[in-house]
Design a protein around this motif. Structure first.
Motif, mmCIF file in Angstrom:
data_model
loop_
_atom_site.group_PDB
_atom_site.id
_atom_site.type_symbol
_atom_site.label_atom_id
_atom_site.label_comp_id
_atom_site.label_asym_id
_atom_site.label_seq_id
_atom_site.Cartn_x
_atom_site.Cartn_y
_atom_site.Cartn_z
ATOM 1 N N VAL A 138 5.867 9.220 2.400
ATOM 2 C CA VAL A 138 4.558 8.819 1.890
ATOM 3 C C VAL A 138 3.974 7.769 2.836
ATOM 4 N N ALA A 139 2.667 7.830 3.028
ATOM 5 C CA ALA A 139 1.991 6.875 3.895
ATOM 6 C C ALA A 139 0.746 6.353 3.193
ATOM 7 N N TYR A 140 0.453 5.066 3.406
ATOM 8 C CA TYR A 140 -0.742 4.444 2.846
ATOM 9 C C TYR A 140 -1.499 3.721 3.959
ATOM 10 N N ALA A 141 -2.808 3.649 3.803
ATOM 11 C CA ALA A 141 -3.639 2.836 4.689
ATOM 12 C C ALA A 141 -4.589 2.022 3.826
ATOM 13 N N MET A 142 -4.723 0.741 4.142
ATOM 14 C CA MET A 142 -5.533 -0.174 3.347
ATOM 15 C C MET A 142 -6.378 -1.054 4.260
ATOM 16 N N LEU A 143 -7.664 -1.087 3.989
ATOM 17 C CA LEU A 143 -8.610 -1.927 4.721
ATOM 18 C C LEU A 143 -9.172 -2.963 3.754
ATOM 19 N N GLY A 144 -9.363 -4.180 4.225
ATOM 20 C CA GLY A 144 -9.951 -5.186 3.341
ATOM 21 C C GLY A 144 -10.480 -6.383 4.096
ATOM 22 N N ARG A 145 -11.164 -7.246 3.347
ATOM 23 C CA ARG A 145 -11.710 -8.482 3.915
ATOM 24 C C ARG A 145 -11.504 -9.609 2.928
ATOM 25 N N ASP A 146 -10.892 -10.686 3.391
ATOM 26 C CA ASP A 146 -10.716 -11.891 2.586
ATOM 27 C C ASP A 146 -11.871 -12.833 2.900
ATOM 28 N N GLY A 147 -12.798 -12.963 1.940
ATOM 29 C CA GLY A 147 -13.974 -13.793 2.166
ATOM 30 C C GLY A 147 -13.683 -15.273 2.166
ATOM 31 N N ALA A 148 -12.600 -15.690 1.508
ATOM 32 C CA ALA A 148 -12.251 -17.112 1.510
ATOM 33 C C ALA A 148 -11.782 -17.550 2.890
ATOM 34 N N ARG A 149 -10.997 -16.708 3.545
ATOM 35 C CA ARG A 149 -10.456 -17.031 4.860
ATOM 36 C C ARG A 149 -11.274 -16.411 5.996
ATOM 37 N N GLN A 150 -12.206 -15.524 5.651
ATOM 38 C CA GLN A 150 -13.029 -14.810 6.614
ATOM 39 C C GLN A 150 -12.160 -14.058 7.634
ATOM 40 N N ILE A 151 -11.306 -13.231 7.064
ATOM 41 C CA ILE A 151 -10.388 -12.414 7.847
ATOM 42 C C ILE A 151 -10.533 -10.962 7.409
ATOM 43 N N VAL A 152 -10.660 -10.070 8.357
ATOM 44 C CA VAL A 152 -10.669 -8.626 8.120
ATOM 45 C C VAL A 152 -9.329 -8.081 8.581
ATOM 46 N N ALA A 153 -8.782 -7.114 7.864
ATOM 47 C CA ALA A 153 -7.464 -6.609 8.234
ATOM 48 C C ALA A 153 -7.283 -5.163 7.815
ATOM 49 N N VAL A 154 -6.343 -4.523 8.494
ATOM 50 C CA VAL A 154 -5.902 -3.173 8.148
ATOM 51 C C VAL A 154 -4.396 -3.215 7.974
ATOM 52 N N LYS A 155 -3.923 -2.654 6.859
ATOM 53 C CA LYS A 155 -2.496 -2.554 6.603
ATOM 54 C C LYS A 155 -2.099 -1.083 6.567
ATOM 55 N N THR A 156 -0.977 -0.765 7.196
ATOM 56 C CA THR A 156 -0.421 0.576 7.106
ATOM 57 C C THR A 156 0.991 0.496 6.552
ATOM 58 N N SER A 157 1.370 1.541 5.841
ATOM 59 C CA SER A 157 2.688 1.586 5.227
ATOM 60 C C SER A 157 3.206 3.014 5.289
ATOM 61 N N TYR A 158 4.409 3.193 5.802
ATOM 62 C CA TYR A 158 4.998 4.528 5.939
ATOM 63 C C TYR A 158 6.463 4.471 5.542
ATOM 64 N N LYS A 159 6.846 5.323 4.598
ATOM 65 C CA LYS A 159 8.240 5.412 4.156
ATOM 66 C C LYS A 159 8.697 6.855 4.279
ATOM 67 N N HIS A 160 9.855 7.040 4.880
ATOM 68 C CA HIS A 160 10.420 8.372 5.119
ATOM 69 C C HIS A 160 11.798 8.463 4.469
ATOM 70 N N GLY A 161 12.106 9.625 3.911
ATOM 71 C CA GLY A 161 13.417 9.827 3.291
ATOM 72 C C GLY A 161 13.449 9.419 1.839
ATOM 73 N N LEU A 162 12.377 9.672 1.119
ATOM 74 C CA LEU A 162 12.289 9.202 -0.265
ATOM 75 C C LEU A 162 13.329 9.828 -1.172
ATOM 76 N N ARG A 163 13.871 10.956 -0.773
ATOM 77 C CA ARG A 163 14.901 11.605 -1.586
ATOM 78 C C ARG A 163 16.301 11.094 -1.272
ATOM 79 N N GLU A 164 16.395 10.244 -0.264
ATOM 80 C CA GLU A 164 17.689 9.743 0.185
ATOM 81 C C GLU A 164 18.014 8.401 -0.469
ATOM 82 N N GLU A 165 19.269 7.999 -0.350
ATOM 83 C CA GLU A 165 19.643 6.660 -0.773
ATOM 84 C C GLU A 165 18.947 5.629 0.111
ATOM 85 N N ARG A 166 18.859 4.403 -0.380
ATOM 86 C CA ARG A 166 18.084 3.368 0.303
ATOM 87 C C ARG A 166 18.504 3.187 1.761
#
Length: 344
Positions: A70-98
């Motif tokens: 499973v993969a996720y992508a997240m875009l956002g902006r923190d107005g308090a800190r005035q920072i824009v960012a992109v986060k990505t997350s990818y996990k492989h082997g979800l049926r396997e042990e940790r």
């Protein structure tokens, strides 16, 4: 090394330097930050979002039909800190042990004052801290008055930090209960707890029967286990007035569908990532309120001491941005990281 992107600090190679500072897992590992500071940063991010100063669009999700990754992508902006960012997350082997799974997550920060890149970092530790901080804030705001007993389900990354954060946010907790299936994980949870609260320990539950009984005693149930957990606490095991917080796994769908009130950190993200909590007909109950609005006093959280409240804790990228920016400040002030002329 002097960092650009920290609002007013000169860039190392001049005001228009667009090189990217890469902060590795090792760079961030020794950054010292307390649960109280993490909670404060995460709360500020929620409040800025509620005030309309930040943007947290719905996350994107991609997964193959067989569910092996499973993969996720997240875009956002923190107005308090005035920072824009992109986060990505990818996990492989979800049926396997940790031990056989692969997980990679990154956060890339841009300074919205200077228009320059700030840093790209491993987001593993950021996520491991902001998630229990969010759960602790949910407990602080939504637990019934006089809550004294907390139950944590799971001893993985999230479970290991859950109790120190809960005690920081809800210091009146007297009895701490823990369910896990891995002895090494149980030891790690207790070690983390003693690191922050040397005089406290958790009661370890032996088996699913003990878990069901403990769920009936708990004022706060925090489910932070992995997808392979045998735990699935049902609604009829929860006492009147109980708060159940779902961060990972460990609660049955009935805990959501039979709750008196449902609060989500994001209703939109709950619809994306909470599909495993759908009922037998495939329906996912909607949230009654979103947590940033509860914090801001514009929506009700708990409206009665005897209500069973269900809280869905999905990570909001604005909290990753705020905490990631704080880590970047601390790391760059120490001269950590590797600068890469990516755009040259």
């Amino acid at each position: 090394m002097t960092a650009h992107g920290t609002h007013g600090t000169p860039a190392p190679d001049g005001p228009d330097d667009s090189s990217l500072c890469v902060l590795s897992t090792a760079d961030l590992a020794d950054i010292v930050i307390t649960p109280a500071e993490v909670i404060a940063v995460v709360e500020q991010a929620y409040r800025a979002l509620a005030d309309g100063r930040s943007d947290n669009p719905r996350k994107l999700k991609s997964e193959p039909g067989d569910g092996h990754s499973v993969a996720y992508a997240m875009l956002g902006r923190d107005g308090a800190r005035q920072i824009v960012a992109v986060k990505t997350s990818y996990k492989h082997g979800l049926r396997e042990e940790r031990e056989r799974q692969h997980y990679y997550t990154t956060l890339t920060l841009y300074d919205d004052v200077t228009g320059l890149p700030l840093a790209m970092m491993d987001c593993g530790r950021i996520g491991a801290l902001r998630t229990p901080a969010a759960a602790a804030l949910l407990a602080r705001e939504l637990a019934a008055p006089g809550a004294r007993t907390a139950l944590v389900i799971g001893t993985g990354t999230q479970g290991r930090l859950a109790l120190p954060f809960l005690l920081t946010a809800v210091p009146g907790l007297e009895r701490l209960l823990l369910y896990g299936t891995r002895p090494d994980g149980v030891r790690a949870v207790r070690e983390q707890l003693r690191t922050h609260f040397p005089d406290r320990d958790a009661e370890v539950l032996d088996g699913l029967g003990a878990l069901d009984a403990a769920a009936g005693d708990a004022d706060v149930v925090l489910a932070a286990a992995g997808p392979h957990t045998p735990a699935a606490v049902t609604a009829d095991r929860l006492r009147p007035g109980a708060l159940s917080v779902l961060t990972g796994h460990g609660l049955a769908p009935s805990a959501l569908h039979r709750a008196d009130r449902v609060v989500a950190t994001s209703a939109a993200q709950m619809r994306v990532t909470g599909t495993d909590m759908a009922d037998g007909s495939g329906t996912l109950r909607a949230a009654d309120a979103e947590f940033p609005e509860v914090l801001a006093g514009r929506a009700a959280g708990r409206t009665g001491a005897g209500q069973r409240v269900f809280a869905y804790n999905s990570g909001l990228v604005v909290t990753d941005i705020a905490l990631g920016h704080r880590f970047a400040q601390l790391a760059l002030d120490r001269g950590l990281g590797t600068r890469v002329p990516l755009w040259r």
